[in-house]
Design a protein around this motif. Structure first.
Motif, PDB file in Angstrom:
ATOM      1  N   ILE A 191       0.853  -1.142  -0.063  1.00 26.56           N
ATOM      2  CA  ILE A 191      -0.028  -0.043   0.199  1.00 26.56           C
ATOM      3  C   ILE A 191       0.867   1.320   0.028  1.00 26.56           C
ATOM      4  N   GLY A 192       1.890   1.074   0.667  1.00 24.41           N
ATOM      5  CA  GLY A 192       2.877   2.409   0.756  1.00 24.41           C
ATOM      6  C   GLY A 192       2.486   3.365   1.826  1.00 24.41           C
ATOM      7  N   ARG A 193       2.830   4.541   1.613  1.00 25.26           N
ATOM      8  CA  ARG A 193       2.852   5.519   2.551  1.00 25.26           C
ATOM      9  C   ARG A 193       1.692   5.827   3.128  1.00 25.26           C
ATOM     10  N   LYS A 194       0.341   5.381   2.448  1.00 27.70           N
ATOM     11  CA  LYS A 194      -1.010   5.443   3.240  1.00 27.70           C
ATOM     12  C   LYS A 194      -1.296   4.425   4.089  1.00 27.70           C
ATOM     13  N   ILE A 195      -0.389   3.624   4.392  1.00 29.98           N
ATOM     14  CA  ILE A 195      -1.026   2.468   5.101  1.00 29.98           C
ATOM     15  C   ILE A 195      -1.601   2.809   6.397  1.00 29.98           C
ATOM     16  N   ASN A 196      -1.234   3.989   7.160  1.00 28.58           N
ATOM     17  CA  ASN A 196      -2.016   4.246   8.361  1.00 28.58           C
ATOM     18  C   ASN A 196      -3.315   5.030   8.324  1.00 28.58           C
ATOM     19  N   TYR A 197      -3.903   5.229   7.115  1.00 26.62           N
ATOM     20  CA  TYR A 197      -5.090   5.382   6.647  1.00 26.62           C
ATOM     21  C   TYR A 197      -6.146   4.211   6.990  1.00 26.62           C
ATOM     22  N   PHE A 198      -5.498   3.254   6.701  1.00 22.16           N
ATOM     23  CA  PHE A 198      -6.258   1.603   6.546  1.00 22.16           C
ATOM     24  C   PHE A 198      -6.681   1.225   8.260  1.00 22.16           C
ATOM     25  N   LEU A 199      -7.170   2.313   8.819  1.00 25.36           N
ATOM     26  CA  LEU A 199      -7.500   1.815  10.263  1.00 25.36           C
ATOM     27  C   LEU A 199      -8.445   0.890  10.415  1.00 25.36           C
ATOM     28  N   GLN A 200      -9.404   0.585   9.375  1.00 25.46           N
ATOM     29  CA  GLN A 200     -10.266  -0.346   9.390  1.00 25.46           C
ATOM     30  C   GLN A 200      -9.591  -2.014   9.215  1.00 25.46           C
ATOM     31  N   ASN A 201      -8.343  -1.878   8.836  1.00 27.23           N
ATOM     32  CA  ASN A 201      -7.840  -3.104   8.604  1.00 27.23           C
ATOM     33  C   ASN A 201      -7.190  -3.874  10.014  1.00 27.23           C
ATOM     34  N   ASP A 202      -7.642  -4.955  10.230  1.00 24.76           N
ATOM     35  CA  ASP A 202      -7.114  -5.418  11.533  1.00 24.76           C
ATOM     36  C   ASP A 202      -5.683  -5.454  11.799  1.00 24.76           C
ATOM     37  N   ILE A 203      -4.558  -5.792  10.767  1.00 21.55           N
ATOM     38  CA  ILE A 203      -3.398  -5.954  10.936  1.00 21.55           C
ATOM     39  C   ILE A 203      -2.987  -4.195  11.267  1.00 21.55           C
ATOM     40  N   VAL A 204      -3.377  -3.427  10.468  1.00 26.83           N
ATOM     41  CA  VAL A 204      -2.803  -1.835  10.739  1.00 26.83           C
ATOM     42  C   VAL A 204      -3.556  -1.602  12.358  1.00 26.83           C
ATOM     43  N   ASN A 205      -4.701  -2.033  12.612  1.00 25.80           N
ATOM     44  CA  ASN A 205      -5.300  -1.568  13.736  1.00 25.80           C
ATOM     45  C   ASN A 205      -4.371  -2.137  15.046  1.00 25.80           C
ATOM     46  N   ASP A 206      -4.306  -3.418  15.012  1.00 28.07           N
ATOM     47  CA  ASP A 206      -3.547  -4.152  15.886  1.00 28.07           C
ATOM     48  C   ASP A 206      -2.210  -3.515  16.090  1.00 28.07           C
ATOM     49  N   VAL A 207      -1.513  -3.120  15.121  1.00 28.72           N
ATOM     50  CA  VAL A 207      -0.161  -2.644  15.181  1.00 28.72           C
ATOM     51  C   VAL A 207      -0.491  -1.199  15.930  1.00 28.72           C
ATOM     52  N   ILE A 208      -1.086  -0.464  15.325  1.00 24.05           N
ATOM     53  CA  ILE A 208      -1.485   1.038  15.981  1.00 24.05           C
ATOM     54  C   ILE A 208      -1.692   0.680  17.580  1.00 24.05           C
ATOM     55  N   LYS A 209      -2.794  -0.157  17.798  1.00 27.62           N
ATOM     56  CA  LYS A 209      -3.362  -0.331  19.140  1.00 27.62           C
ATOM     57  C   LYS A 209      -1.910  -0.884  20.055  1.00 27.62           C
ATOM     58  N   LEU A 210      -1.137  -1.630  19.555  1.00 28.75           N
ATOM     59  CA  LEU A 210      -0.236  -2.288  20.366  1.00 28.75           C
ATOM     60  C   LEU A 210       0.922  -1.265  20.519  1.00 28.75           C
ATOM     61  N   SER A 211       1.372  -0.429  19.423  1.00 27.09           N
ATOM     62  CA  SER A 211       2.250   0.485  19.598  1.00 27.09           C
ATOM     63  C   SER A 211       1.781   1.469  20.625  1.00 27.09           C
ATOM     64  N   GLN A 212       0.431   2.046  20.515  1.00 30.95           N
ATOM     65  CA  GLN A 212       0.142   2.818  21.619  1.00 30.95           C
ATOM     66  C   GLN A 212       0.159   2.302  22.834  1.00 30.95           C
ATOM     67  N   ARG A 213       0.083   1.349  23.130  1.00 28.74           N
ATOM     68  CA  ARG A 213       0.157   0.467  24.783  1.00 28.74           C
ATOM     69  C   ARG A 213       1.546   0.607  24.955  1.00 28.74           C
ATOM     70  N   ILE A 214       2.427   0.537  24.139  1.00 31.12           N
ATOM     71  CA  ILE A 214       4.075   0.604  24.604  1.00 31.12           C
ATOM     72  C   ILE A 214       4.409   1.975  24.907  1.00 31.12           C
ATOM     73  N   ASN A 215       3.764   2.830  23.870  1.00 29.15           N
ATOM     74  CA  ASN A 215       4.243   4.357  24.121  1.00 29.15           C
ATOM     75  C   ASN A 215       3.491   4.768  25.241  1.00 29.15           C
ATOM     76  N   HIS A 216       2.180   4.162  25.618  1.00 26.51           N
ATOM     77  CA  HIS A 216       1.633   4.770  27.081  1.00 26.51           C
ATOM     78  C   HIS A 216       2.532   4.348  28.066  1.00 26.51           C
ATOM     79  N   GLU A 217       2.748   3.070  28.145  1.00 26.88           N
ATOM     80  CA  GLU A 217       3.722   2.655  29.444  1.00 26.88           C
ATOM     81  C   GLU A 217       4.859   3.355  29.527  1.00 26.88           C
TER      82      GLU A 217
END
Lengths: 424, 244
Positions: B98-124
């Motif tokens: 997909i390229g640069r726009k991957i983080n627009y695909f928030l409905q995609n489970d893979i993208v969503n999982d990565v962003i959620k998990l990354s946020q959890r690490i960031n939060h801690e």
């Protein structure tokens, strides 16, 4: 007097000052010194009242020449009094900072001897920190009403943020409860700081380097519930302060009737829920492009404490709803109850990639239990009832969760110290 | 079906991605050698870490996807969850498509999982920056103990190194036996356990002053322990001087 007694007395005397945020400054650690400011602010602890501790919030002294009836430090009140020295306080700040207890210093004071004399003591303390200790952490200084403008200017060179407390929402109340403070003594330093900041931003366009002057701007606070002003009066006041003085924050402090002596207005418990609603409305003004006149009108002077101000507004403007999440513009999305700043941004982003379906809204962070009454998704309405004020209200009210508004997300980012409400 | 085994380092994981692309072979699973148990059924291939290959993959991610994507990948890696390696692999594959726009695909489970998990690490990591408490264990040397759920140590040290430029410090992750050591110039992370000397009298004094402050600043009439715990989860209280 021992240092620990001074801390006990002067922290206790400072605790009613609500501001604690350590955000908005870009001060960097230079020349291998100690400390830097974090633009988004950092909290370091939370006390038992759930309010964050970010700065060492303390008074220089609680010895006061004034006798304001809402204030615990008024001279006629029989309490323990204490006074720091600039050395003690600077040393304490550094040692707390090195242990990561605090993000910096929030120094305020009662008026000791005279406003000028007090202001000079505060300046000596922060000058010591900046120059002797090479401290670049956050400093929030209170401008003492009535102090000479030149002292305010000098203080601004060392502080990241300054504040002058408005104390009460109207001049009349001020006269009644704080007869020795005048509207002028409060507005003068505030407008001076504002004009200096404007001057700074002008000269920044011409010069690459200018000395810092309160880089995190100024704030104020006022007490609610001690005097009869309506929510609308208060919100209009805040709106004007943001507009004309460019304040970063207006803090609201529910009046706590613990101060013995004349019980003002017979207040029996602090109006915490009302305070919470005002904070929510304040957020709507600053981040959601609402106007005070939209939120409260001449006919409706106060918020319905059972509904958050955004739902309250939506109920009065049901003709604008439901909005289609796939096409509504960003500003309209922001006005939907259950959709916050971040969620609105995510929606705008995600729908560029693909059409949004109802199930994915939750993933994006939409609080559907509120939002579903105000949106359609691909033309379909999921509220399960007609779009009428009473029907939606009925659905929303029994769940006490409605009260836990959107603030919780932002609490951690912007460091509010507003409490979650206690049902009254 | 092939399983790739690597040494558990970030460079190792990047090398795995390189090899998989080079061999045109999609793995069934990616495992770190620490947790790996030999399996007689599938084909297990051990990939040895190669910094050059890792750099190439990281470069490709930055240019073909985005810097933000690389950051998300690194954060997800720090979660140390076994399932995170395959998640990263899938995310990278999707990103190259997909390229640069991957983080627009928030409905995609893979993208969503990565962003959620990354946020959890960031939060801690953020919680650690808030809640770390240093003790002066020797004149001029400050020591802090942490035990985060995720391996956030490398994310938080730069913050303290910038802030405490004039102070020697050690941040000790007791859960992973890792210590970050700063010597007023630079910092490293090592698994050599730090020497902890007795706490000085002066240190005790400051801790007491802080406890007194902490108690005095609270407003009794507004007591709200639930809100306090919401921001300051109990699992971290043993780190906090004011809660001892």
């Amino acid at each position: 007097m021992e240092l620990h007694d001074k801390i006990r007395i002067l922290a206790d005397a400072a605790k009613y000052d609500v501001s604690c945020s350590s955000s908005g400054s870009n001060r960097e650690n230079k020349n291998g010194g100690i400390g830097n400011a974090s633009f988004y602010g950092i909290c370091h602890s939370w006390s038992d009242d759930g309010r964050c501790i970010s700065l060492l919030k303390i008074l220089f002294t609680n010895v006061c020449i004034y006798d304001c009836s809402y204030c615990v430090n008024r001279c006629s009140n029989d309490i323990e009094r204490a006074l720091f020295t600039p050395d003690e306080l600077a040393d304490l700040t550094i040692n707390f900072y090195r242990r990561n207890y605090i993000e910096g210093l929030f120094l305020s004071s009662a008026v000791y001897k005279s406003p000028d004399y007090t202001m000079e003591l505060l300046i000596r303390t922060v000058k010591k920190l900046r120059e002797d200790y090479n401290f670049n952490g956050y400093i929030h200084l209170k401008a003492i009403p009535g102090a000479d403008i030149n002292l305010i200017r000098l203080a601004g060179l060392y502080a990241d943020r300054m504040s002058v407390n408005i104390e009460l929402p109207s001049e009349k109340s001020l006269k009644l409860l704080a007869p020795q403070k005048t509207k002028e003594s409060i507005i003068k330093p505030m407008s001076f700081i504002h004009s200096k900041l404007l001057e700074k931003s002008e000269s920044k366009k011409l010069m690459r380097h200018t000395d810092k002057f309160v880089p995190a701007g100024q704030t104020t606070q006022l007490i609610i519930g001690a005097t009869p002003e309506s929510d609308r009066t208060i919100l209009k006041l805040s709106e004007n302060l943001y507009k004309y003085y460019d304040l970063k924050r207006v803090y609201y402090s529910a009046y706590i009737p613990v101060f013995n002596g004349n019980n003002l207005l017979g207040v029996s418990s602090p109006p915490l829920l009302r305070e919470h609603r005002l904070y929510q409305a304040d957020w709507l003004l600053r981040y959601y492009n609402f106007k005070a006149d939209e939120l409260l009108t001449e006919e409706e002077l106060n918020f319905d404490v059972l509904l958050d101000p955004k739902i309250n507004w939506a109920m009065k403007n049901l003709n604008l709803f439901p909005v289609e999440v796939n096409t509504a513009d960003y500003n309209m999305l922001l006005r939907v109850p259950g959709i916050g700043l971040r969620t609105a941004k995510r929606i705008v982003k995600a729908r560029k990639a693909a059409n949004l379906n109802y199930d994915s809204l939750k993933k994006l962070g939409v609080v559907l239990k509120r939002a579903k009454y105000f949106i359609t998704c691909n033309g379909k309405y999921y509220g399960g009832c007609e779009i009428e004020t009473n029907k939606i209200k009925n659905k929303l009210l029994p769940k006490s969760n409605v009260l836990e508004g959107q603030l919780s997300i932002f609490d951690s980012i912007y460091k509010t110290e507003s409490n979650l409400p206690i049902l009254v | 079906m092939v399983n790739y085994i690597f040494d558990g380092t970030f460079d190792g994981l990047m090398t795995v991605i390189y090899v998989s692309y080079y061999n045109r072979q999609i793995p069934n699973d990616i495992l770190s050698e620490n947790s790996y148990q030999k399996n007689f059924l599938g084909d297990d291939i051990y990939i040895s870490t190669d910094i050059n290959k890792s750099d190439k993959v990281q470069n490709a991610i930055t240019t073909k996807i985005s810097k933000e994507a690389l950051k998300n990948i690194y954060y997800v890696y720090l979660s140390e969850l076994e399932s995170s390696y395959m998640l990263i692999y899938k995310y990278v594959r999707l990103g190259f498509k997909i390229g640069r726009k991957i983080n627009y695909f928030l409905q995609n489970d893979i993208v969503n999982d990565v962003i959620k998990l990354s946020q959890r690490i960031n939060h801690e990591a953020y919680k650690m920056i808030e809640l770390i408490r240093f003790k002066e264990i020797k004149k001029g040397l400050f020591y802090a103990k942490i035990h985060p759920d995720y391996n956030v140590l490398p994310l938080i040290v730069p913050h303290f190194a910038e802030r405490f430029q004039d102070q020697y410090f050690v941040i000790h992750d007791v859960k992973r036996n890792l210590s970050a050591v700063y010597d007023k110039k630079s910092w490293i992370i090592t698994d050599i356990p730090p020497e902890i000397t007795l706490i000085t009298k002066e240190e005790e004094d400051f801790e007491n002053l802080w406890k007194i402050y902490y108690k005095s600043i609270s407003i009794e009439e507004r007591k709200n322990l639930r809100l306090q715990r919401q921001h300051m989860p109990k699992k971290y209280w043993d780190m906090l001087t004011e809660k001892q």
